[in-house]
Design a protein around this motif. Structure first.
Motif, PDB file in Angstrom:
ATOM      1  N   GLY A 299      14.002  83.930 -11.163  1.00 23.90           N
ATOM      2  CA  GLY A 299      13.787  83.997 -12.600  1.00 23.90           C
ATOM      3  C   GLY A 299      12.838  85.073 -13.057  1.00 23.90           C
ATOM      4  O   GLY A 299      12.413  85.057 -14.227  1.00 23.90           O
TER       5      GLY A 299
ATOM      6  N   GLN B 212       4.745  83.499 -17.513  1.00 19.90           N
ATOM      7  CA  GLN B 212       5.508  82.989 -18.648  1.00 19.90           C
ATOM      8  C   GLN B 212       5.056  83.622 -19.961  1.00 19.90           C
ATOM      9  O   GLN B 212       5.854  83.780 -20.902  1.00 19.90           O
ATOM     10  CB  GLN B 212       5.334  81.463 -18.722  1.00 19.90           C
ATOM     11  CG  GLN B 212       6.265  80.754 -19.691  1.00 19.90           C
ATOM     12  CD  GLN B 212       7.700  80.777 -19.235  1.00 19.90           C
ATOM     13  OE1 GLN B 212       7.987  80.582 -18.064  1.00 19.90           O
ATOM     14  NE2 GLN B 212       8.620  81.021 -20.164  1.00 19.90           N
TER      15      GLN B 212
ATOM     16  N   ASN C   5      13.151  85.038 -16.883  1.00 16.31           N
ATOM     17  CA  ASN C   5      14.489  84.840 -17.429  1.00 16.31           C
ATOM     18  C   ASN C   5      14.887  83.374 -17.567  1.00 16.31           C
ATOM     19  O   ASN C   5      15.951  83.070 -18.108  1.00 16.31           O
ATOM     20  CB  ASN C   5      15.526  85.539 -16.537  1.00 16.31           C
ATOM     21  CG  ASN C   5      15.256  87.027 -16.406  1.00 16.31           C
ATOM     22  OD1 ASN C   5      14.796  87.661 -17.362  1.00 16.31           O
ATOM     23  ND2 ASN C   5      15.525  87.599 -15.239  1.00 16.31           N
ATOM     24  N   LEU C   6      14.057  82.455 -17.064  1.00 15.09           N
ATOM     25  CA  LEU C   6      14.372  81.031 -17.095  1.00 15.09           C
ATOM     26  C   LEU C   6      13.578  80.338 -18.194  1.00 15.09           C
ATOM     27  O   LEU C   6      12.565  80.862 -18.681  1.00 15.09           O
ATOM     28  CB  LEU C   6      14.068  80.384 -15.748  1.00 15.09           C
ATOM     29  CG  LEU C   6      14.830  80.936 -14.527  1.00 15.09           C
ATOM     30  CD1 LEU C   6      14.365  80.235 -13.248  1.00 15.09           C
ATOM     31  CD2 LEU C   6      16.327  80.761 -14.708  1.00 15.09           C
ATOM     32  N   THR C   7      13.997  79.149 -18.544  1.00 14.84           N
ATOM     33  CA  THR C   7      13.286  78.351 -19.541  1.00 14.84           C
ATOM     34  C   THR C   7      11.984  77.823 -18.937  1.00 14.84           C
ATOM     35  O   THR C   7      11.910  77.576 -17.720  1.00 14.84           O
ATOM     36  CB  THR C   7      14.142  77.172 -20.006  1.00 14.84           C
ATOM     37  OG1 THR C   7      14.478  76.355 -18.873  1.00 14.84           O
ATOM     38  CG2 THR C   7      15.427  77.670 -20.663  1.00 14.84           C
ATOM     39  N   PRO C   8      10.932  77.619 -19.734  1.00 12.02           N
ATOM     40  CA  PRO C   8       9.660  77.130 -19.189  1.00 12.02           C
ATOM     41  C   PRO C   8       9.779  75.798 -18.468  1.00 12.02           C
ATOM     42  O   PRO C   8       9.107  75.574 -17.461  1.00 12.02           O
ATOM     43  CB  PRO C   8       8.770  77.022 -20.434  1.00 12.02           C
ATOM     44  CG  PRO C   8       9.357  77.986 -21.413  1.00 12.02           C
ATOM     45  CD  PRO C   8      10.836  77.960 -21.168  1.00 12.02           C
ATOM     46  N   SER C   9      10.620  74.894 -18.982  1.00 13.58           N
ATOM     47  CA  SER C   9      10.759  73.583 -18.347  1.00 13.58           C
ATOM     48  C   SER C   9      11.314  73.675 -16.929  1.00 13.58           C
ATOM     49  O   SER C   9      11.057  72.798 -16.099  1.00 13.58           O
ATOM     50  CB  SER C   9      11.668  72.688 -19.199  1.00 13.58           C
ATOM     51  OG  SER C   9      12.949  73.281 -19.336  1.00 13.58           O
TER      52      SER C   9
END
Length: 473
Positions: free
Chosen positions: A44, A141, A148-152
Motif C-alpha cells: 500500500g 498515512q 494507497n490503502l484505506t486507513p482502516s
C-alpha cells in the motif's frame, strides 16, 4: 609464511572442521534471510513518493536509523524497524539492573538469570516495536499520496507487519549468537553496512572522474579511511597487562609469570551502538510528527549530524556507556575474589580490597582512553564529510562561521566535502570490529577442535602432550 598462504591454510582448516563450517553456513543463511526481507515491502505504499520524501529528509538522523535497519527503513520493508527496538530494550534493561535489586540478583544467578533477563528484553522489544510501528504508520498515512490503502486497512496491516518483522530480526540475531559464529545483532548491522559498498564504489569512481580536485579529495578520503582502519585494528588488539603471581606454584615454577590482559577498549562497539540508538529514539518521534509541531522541528534541527549539540551529546553518550558497560562486564571485586580463591595475587598488593582498588584504578584509566578513542573514530569521518556547523554556537557562532566559510582553504571545516553517511565513523567502527571479533571466534573454535581429543586432535594427559593418531581400528 606469506599472507596468501596463511589465508589459504585458514580456509582449508575451516573446510576440514565440520563444526566451524556448519556454524559459518548457518550464519550466512541467517544473514541471507535477513537481506531477503529488504525486498518484501509493506503493501500500500507508493515507492516513488517515498523516495522523494527521503530525499527531503537528508542530513538528519535518518541516516542513523537507516544504518541500524540495514537500509530497510528507506523502502519500508517488513524489517524497516531493524534491530533498533531490541537495542533500545537492551539499554533500558541494563540500566534497570542497576536500580532494581531483583534484576540485579537475576543478573548474578548465571545462565538461568541471563535467560530470564533476555526474556524481559524480548517483551519490551515487542512493546517498543508496536509503539514505533504505530508512529511510522500514522506518519506515512499523513503524507499526501504516499499510501494507497484505506486507513482502516493500512494501519493494522502495517503495525502487525513491522512488529512481526522486528520479532523475526530479533530471533535471527539470537539464533546466530547461539548456533552460528559471532554476535548476531552486530553481524546484522555489519551486513547492512557491507551491502552498501557497491554504492560507495560508484560514488568514488564518479568523484574521481569529475575533476582533478575531486579526485584529490577522494584519494585523501581513502587515505583517511585506511588510517582510521589501521588505528581501529591497533587499539582493538592493544591491552594493558597486569602481572599475576600464583602462590601455590612458585616452588614448582619459580620463573613463571602470568598476566591479566585488560583490553584498552573493553566495551567494544557497544557504547557507539547504544549512544546512536539513544539519539535515534527521540528523533524517530520528531521525524514522524506533524510538520507544524514546534518540538519536532526543534529536535530535527538540533539533533542532526554536524550540529555541535548533537556531537556533544553523542560523545557524552559514548563516554557514559563505555564506563557503564565496562562496570557490567568487569566487576573488580569479583575478579579480586577469584584471584584470592585460586591463590593468586598482584605483586605488592594484598588480596581483597587493595587488589580491587588497584584494578578499579587501572580499568578506569584504560576506559577513559577507550572512550576517547571511540569518540574520535566516530567524530573524524563525520567532521570530514559534513563539517561542524559552528554557526549554532552561541555568541561567537555567527562570526566563526562567516570567517571559516569565507576562507577557501578552511571552508570544508563548516561545510565538509559533501560525502554521504556511508563514510560515518560509526559504520567504519562497526564493520572493522565485528569483522575482527568474528575472525577471532572462528580462530578460537578452530583451536578448540585442534586440541579436542574426540576430534583427533592433541590430547593432554598429566604433563605429557601427545598427538592422537587414528589407525582406523
Amino acid at each position: 609464511m606469506s599472507i596468501i598462504e596463511s589465508i589459504k591454510q585458514k580456509i582449508i582448516s575451516i573446510l576440514q572442521s565440520k563444526d566451524v563450517k556448519g556454524r559459518l553456513l548457518f550464519t550466512l543463511s541467517m544473514i541471507l534471510l535477513y537481506r531477503l526481507g529488504s525486498h518484501i515491502r509493506v503493501p500500500g505504499i507508493d515507492q516513488d513518493k517515498l523516495r522523494q520524501l527521503w530525499q527531503s529528509l537528508q542530513g538528519s538522523l535518518i541516516g542513523v536509523l537507516d544504518l541500524f535497519s540495514g537500509g530497510n527503513l528507506k523502502v519500508i520493508s517488513v524489517f524497516a524497524l531493524g534491530i533498533t527496538p531490541y537495542i533500545t530494550s537492551s539499554i533500558v534493561i541494563q540500566l534497570l539492573t542497576v536500580v532494581i535489586p531483583s534484576l540485579k540478583r537475576l543478573q548474578e544467578e548465571g545462565e538461568v538469570g541471563r535467560r530470564k533477563i533476555n526474556q524481559y528484553t524480548r517483551y519490551l522489544t515487542i512493546c517498543l516495536s508496536i509503539f514505533q510501528s504505530t508512529a511510522i504508520t500514522f506518519w506515512m498515512q499523513s503524507q499526501p499520496g504516499l499510501v494507497n490503502l484505506t486507513p482502516s486497512l493500512f494501519v493494522p496491516l502495517s503495525v502487525i507487519t513491522l512488529t512481526t518483522g522486528t520479532a523475526l530480526v530479533m530471533w535471527v540475531g539470537e539464533q546466530i549468537t547461539e548456533r552460528g559464529v559471532g554476535n548476531g545483532i552486530s553481524l546484522l548491522i555489519f551486513a547492512g553496512i557491507i551491502v552498501r559498498f557497491p554504492s560507495i564504489l560508484v560514488q568514488l569512481s564518479s568523484n574521481i572522474g569529475n575533476d582533478p580536485l575531486s579526485a584529490l579529495e577522494t584519494v585523501l578520503l581513502l587515505v583517511l579511511l585506511l588510517a582510521l582502519t589501521a588505528a581501529i585494528v591497533f587499539v582493538e588488539k592493544a591491552y594493558r597487562p597486569v602481572v599475576i603471581e600464583h602462590a601455590r606454584r612458585r616452588s614448582e615454577f619459580p620463573d613463571s609469570k602470568s598476566y591479566l590482559p585488560l583490553k584498552i577498549n573493553m566495551s567494544g562497539v557497544i557504547p557507539v551502538i547504544f549512544a546512536s540508538s539513544l539519539l535515534a529514539f527521540p528523533i524517530t518521534i520528531a521525524q514522524f510528527a506533524s510538520a507544524n509541531d514546534s518540538l519536532a522541528e526543534s529536535l530535527t534541527r538540533f539533533l542532526r549530524p554536524s550540529h555541535p549539540l548533537y556531537e556533544l551529546i553523542f560523545t557524552a553518550g559514548i563516554i557514559f556507556f563505555s564506563f557503564f558497560y565496562v562496570s557490567v562486564i568487569f566487576d573488580v571485586h569479583e575478579v579480586s575474589n577469584n584471584l584470592r580463591k585460586y591463590g593468586s595475587y598482584i605483586p605488592g598488593l594484598r588480596p581483597g580490597k587493595s587488589t580491587a582498588e588497584y584494578l578499579d584504578f587501572v580499568v578506569t584509566r584504560i576506559t577513559v582512553v577507550g572512550a576517547l578513542y571511540l569518540s574520535i573514530i566516530c567524530f573524524v569521518p563525520q567532521f570530514v564529510a559534513n563539517g561542524l556547523d559552528v554557526g549554532e554556537i552561541p555568541i561567537i557562532g555567527e562570526w566563526l562561521y562567516s570567517s571559516l566559510s569565507s576562507n577557501p582553504a578552511l571552508s570544508w571545516m563548516v561545510k565538509g566535502f559533501g560525502y554521504t553517511f556511508y563514510f560515518g565513523g560509526t559504520s567504519l567502527l562497526i564493520a572493522v570490529t565485528v569483522s575482527m571479533d568474528t575472525a577471532q571466534q572462528v580462530e578460537a573454535r578452530l583451536l578448540t577442535k585442534k586440541y579436542d581429543p574426540a576430534g583427533g586432535g592433541v590430547k593432554v594427559r598429566g604433563r605429557r602432550i601427545r598427538q592422537e593418531v587414528s589407525d582406523g581400528a
